[in-house]
Design an enzyme around this catalytic site. Structure first.
Site: not given
Ligand SMILES: C[C@@H](O)C(=O)SC[C@H](NC(=O)CC[C@H](N)C(=O)O)C(=O)NCC(=O)O
Ligand code: NI
Length: 128
Positions: A9, A56, A60, A122
């Site tokens: 959204r 998508e 609203n 990301e």
């Molecule tokens: C592999 C890739 O698709 C990822 O998204 S891993 C990125 C990583 N995720 C986490 O650490 C998940 C756990 C965290 N506690 C949460 O809830 O987001 C991430 O965000 N890493 C941060 C970094 O700066 O590397």
């Molecule tokens: Ni990811």
């Protein structure tokens, strides 16, 4: 089954379409108004919907912002070179919230950018 889309959204549809197309290089695939429901849907992506998952965007009418909360994570895009992608996104006026580099506790090279509503996107560097 297959994943068709992720819905976000947004508070300003033209602002979001501009970001996803001009900064992230996506295409506007279709846009439809629903006056009875007072909302507009815009589908964006890198492929036609028959070929791959898309985003998508839901607007609203009259709603300018949302609480994203603590549950939302990100939508991930694959890139050849996360470092170069971050530089290009900045050059196009995008906001990089986490510079490219190996992820914490891992080795995958990632970066994060945020869209105009604050949703995180990301960038994951394709493994060679
Ligand atoms: C592999 C890739 O698709 C990822 O998204 S891993 C990125 C990583 N995720 C986490 O650490 C998940 C756990 C965290 N506690 C949460 O809830 O987001 C991430 O965000 N890493 C941060 C970094 O700066 O590397
Ligand atoms: Ni990811």
């Amino acid at each position: 089954m297959r994943i068709l889309h992720t819905m976000l959204r947004v508070g300003d549809l033209d602002r979001s379409i501009k970001f996803y197309t001009e900064v992230l290089g996506m295409r506007l695939l279709r846009r439809n108004d629903y006056p009875d429901g007072k909302f507009t849907l815009a589908f964006i992506g890198y492929q036609d919907e028959s070929e791959g998952a898309v985003i998508e965007l839901t607007h609203n009418w009259g709603v300018e912002s949302y609480e994203l909360g603590t549950g939302y994570g990100h939508i991930a895009l694959e890139v050849e070179d996360a470092y170069a992608a971050c530089a290009e996104i900045k050059a196009r006026g995008g906001v990089v919230t986490r510079e490219a580099g190996p992820m914490k506790h891992g080795t995958t090279v990632i970066a994060f950018v945020q869209d105009p509503d604050g949703y995180k996107v990301e960038l994951i560097q394709r493994k060679s």
